[in-house]
Design an enzyme around this catalytic site. Structure first.
Site, PDB file in Angstrom:
ATOM      1  N   GLY A  13       0.685  -1.130   0.249  1.00 41.94           N
ATOM      2  CA  GLY A  13       0.187   0.007   0.037  1.00 41.94           C
ATOM      3  C   GLY A  13       0.767   1.335   0.026  1.00 41.94           C
ATOM      4  O   GLY A  13       1.993   1.333  -0.181  1.00 41.94           O
ATOM      5  N   ASN A  14       0.196   2.359   0.372  1.00 47.12           N
ATOM      6  CA  ASN A  14       1.137   3.628   0.532  1.00 47.12           C
ATOM      7  C   ASN A  14       0.243   4.407   1.522  1.00 47.12           C
ATOM      8  O   ASN A  14      -0.507   4.293   1.861  1.00 47.12           O
ATOM      9  CB  ASN A  14       1.020   4.195  -0.921  1.00 47.12           C
ATOM     10  CG  ASN A  14       0.038   4.844  -1.545  1.00 47.12           C
ATOM     11  OD1 ASN A  14      -0.702   5.619  -1.079  1.00 47.12           O
ATOM     12  ND2 ASN A  14      -0.505   4.253  -2.797  1.00 47.12           N
TER      13      ASN A  14
END
Ligand code: CTP
Length: 307
Positions: free
Chosen positions: A116-117
């Protein structure tokens, strides 16, 4: 309510109320018999006669256990009421269809892990809310986030991966006048998603990654003359040069550049500091502002394409 109606200024709330020059809304909450007492009715009517706005009480279970009128309006109804009040009468984007992508994407590795980020979706949600307040029909394609979208007229499509976001964006793109791509889309995803949890092994683990689709570039290819596409660029170095490259590569009408080198800008902040670069190479640099104020600047620029 009684104190407000009669100007009894013995606390900070009534002091604030008596000094306020802006519109005032009140959302009463009380037991059902209190709500219909002539004293209450008179106070409420006094308050509305002064120009205050009554947000009607709800009907349902009350703190006493009784059921009836007197519940405070649900918070989302209060927000909707205030938003409706402030909705601008005529704006260049009223009734225009606006598509917004926002938030991160999650690329699954196995049933329990993902890549993810740090995007929270805050900037995109602020744009969606500001566009809805200006009367646009907003579709928000939103990656995983804990943030809530307040405006009841925003159509939210929740997605998880870059591929989900691409499918949703591609499906809705045609009928939109404006598309604003604020999402932090993963550029890579695991080539294989393991169906079982990946067990640890001796030594290092390699995960092969493959490219995801570039949603903005694809929508840029499909863009018609009367459509406006807006992109974002989050850069850490050679900011302007990189932003200009993205602008032309993805066929944006303008790009919103934010640099991670600016304090208070980017992920997880309530503020942002941006520069707009448009396809005529006009540059506008802004101060550090709340994301809500940045959203208003972005929509002012969008509106300029419809005047
Ligand atoms: N974008 C997109 N789909 C992708 C990657 C990016 O729609 N797969 C959009 C973003 O929403 C943003 C713009 O493209 O509006 C630029 O995103 P950014 O991540 O800054 O650029 P990239 O093209 O991914 O380039 P790089 O990561 O190499 O800087």
């Amino acid at each position: 309510i009684s104190k407000m109606a009669n100007g009894i200024c013995d606390n900070v709330i009534v002091a604030t109320y008596l000094s306020a020059r802006c519109p005032v809304f009140f959302a009463p909450a009380m037991d059902l018999d209190m709500w219909v007492h002539p004293a209450t009715l008179q106070n409420v009517s006094k308050l509305t006669s002064y120009g205050n706005h009554l947000i009607p009480v709800g009907h349902g279970e009350l703190a006493s256990g009784l059921v009836g009128a007197g519940r405070m309006a649900e918070p989302e109804n209060i927000v909707a009421y205030v938003n409706d009040f402030f909705e601008k009468e005529e704006t260049p984007i009223k009734e225009k269809n606006i598509l917004i992508t926002a938030g991160p994407t999650y690329e699954d590795i196995d049933p329990v892990r993902y890549l993810g980020n740090r995007s929270s979706g805050k900037m995109g949600i602020c744009i969606a809310e500001e566009a809805a307040i200006r009367g646009a029909n907003v579709t928000l394609i939103l990656g995983p986030t804990h943030l809530k979208v307040q405006h009841p007229k925003i159509k939210v499509i929740s997605v998880r991966s870059a591929e989900n976001m691409y499918q949703a964006a591609n499906q809705h793109f045609k009928k939109n006048d404006v598309t604003i791509m604020a999402a932090a889309v993963a550029d890579y995803r695991p080539k294989e998603i393991a169906t079982q949890k990946v067990k640890k092994v001796e030594g290092n683990l390699k995960i092969e990654l493959e490219r995801t689709k570039d949603i903005a570039a694809e929508l840029g290819r499909q863009k018609r003359k009367n459509q406006v596409n807006v992109g974002f660029a989050l850069e850490t170095n050679n900011e302007l040069e990189n932003a200009q490259k993205k602008l032309s590569k993805k066929n944006f009408d303008f790009i919103v550049l934010n640099s991670l080198q600016d304090k208070g800008a980017g992920f997880q902040h309530d503020t942002n500091k941006v520069t707009f670069v448009d396809s005529d190479n006009n540059r506008t640099e802004f101060e550090l502002k709340s994301k809500k104020a940045v959203a208003a600047d972005i929509l002012d620029k969008v509106e300029s394409y419809f005047i």
